[in-house]
Design an enzyme around this catalytic site. Structure first.
Site, PDB file in Angstrom:
ATOM      1  N   SER A   1       0.850  -1.185   0.000  1.00 28.35           N
ATOM      2  CA  SER A   1       0.000   0.000   0.000  1.00 28.35           C
ATOM      3  C   SER A   1       0.884   1.233   0.000  1.00 28.35           C
ATOM      4  O   SER A   1       2.002   1.204   0.521  1.00 28.35           O
ATOM      5  CB  SER A   1      -0.874  -0.006   1.261  1.00 28.35           C
ATOM      6  OG  SER A   1      -1.509   1.240   1.431  1.00 28.35           O
TER       7      SER A   1
ATOM      8  N   TYR B   1       0.042  -0.390  10.304  1.00 28.29           N
ATOM      9  CA  TYR B   1      -0.306  -0.859   8.969  1.00 28.29           C
ATOM     10  C   TYR B   1       0.755  -0.393   7.966  1.00 28.29           C
ATOM     11  O   TYR B   1       1.228  -1.172   7.141  1.00 28.29           O
ATOM     12  CB  TYR B   1      -1.693  -0.331   8.580  1.00 28.29           C
ATOM     13  CG  TYR B   1      -2.171  -0.789   7.230  1.00 28.29           C
ATOM     14  CD1 TYR B   1      -2.701  -2.067   7.063  1.00 28.29           C
ATOM     15  CD2 TYR B   1      -2.109   0.051   6.135  1.00 28.29           C
ATOM     16  CE1 TYR B   1      -3.153  -2.486   5.815  1.00 28.29           C
ATOM     17  CE2 TYR B   1      -2.558  -0.359   4.891  1.00 28.29           C
ATOM     18  CZ  TYR B   1      -3.074  -1.628   4.733  1.00 28.29           C
ATOM     19  OH  TYR B   1      -3.511  -2.039   3.498  1.00 28.29           O
TER      20      TYR B   1
END
Length: 187
Positions: free
Chosen positions: A37, A67
């Site tokens: 990501s 994350y």
């Protein structure tokens, strides 16, 4: 097993699975495609926190920071995998911001409704699941693989990774070694 869920689900599971398959991967024309990501950029100022990767020794847990660190690991893993095994083809793929059905099912109340509220405002720029899968399907099937191998791909284009740690080969080696240590009991 006392591993933080985000690290386990986003990095260590993929790392272990790839290592377990390595004998077969080296005998085939497989492509290892790691989803990452653009949120890796949230971790590029500190890199991987080797002292407190699970936020159990004083580092404050932040879902997006954690994350981002796991997604940084995906990119570093991809780069180090190709460096260690030049016969393998591997890419780190950012699918874009994707409307994933059911993602809020396991979230607590605040995250669930916060995500739903943000999703309402972002839905105009978010991709469908099919659109988000496009780069992955393209890399899995194309005869004309982009160079260099081990790159970060977004929207079917190789993008330059930004940040001090994401382009640091020594940092990638250290993340690999740390990851091996974490999964060794399953090897």
């Amino acid at each position: 097993d006392n591993y933080e869920l985000c690290m386990q689900a986003n990095h260590l599971g993929h790392f272990l699975f790839t290592l377990l398959l390595m004998p077969l991967l080296l005998k085939s024309n497989a492509r290892i495609l790691n989803l990452t990501s653009s949120t890796y950029k949230l971790a590029t100022h500190i890199g991987f926190d080797f002292d407190d990767p699970y936020c159990t020794k004083g580092r404050q847990y932040g879902l997006f920071q954690q994350y981002g660190m796991t997604k940084l690991c995906n990119i570093l893993f991809t780069k180090e995998l190709v460096r260690r095994n030049n016969k393998l083809v591997s890419y780190a793929i950012h699918p874009g911001v994707v409307r994933t059905e059911g993602i809020t099912g396991n979230m607590n109340f605040f995250l669930k409704y916060g995500s739903m509220a943000c999703g309402f405002f972002l839905m105009w720029v978010m991709k469908t699941s099919q659109q988000g899968a496009y780069s992955t399907v393209w890399l899995a099937s194309t005869e004309d693989l982009p160079e260099p191998n081990g790159s970060y791909v977004s929207h079917c284009v190789i993008e330059r990774t930004i940040g001090k740690y994401v382009n640091d080969a020594e940092h990638a080696k250290k993340v690999w070694s740390w990851s091996e240590e974490q999964v060794k009991k399953w090897m």
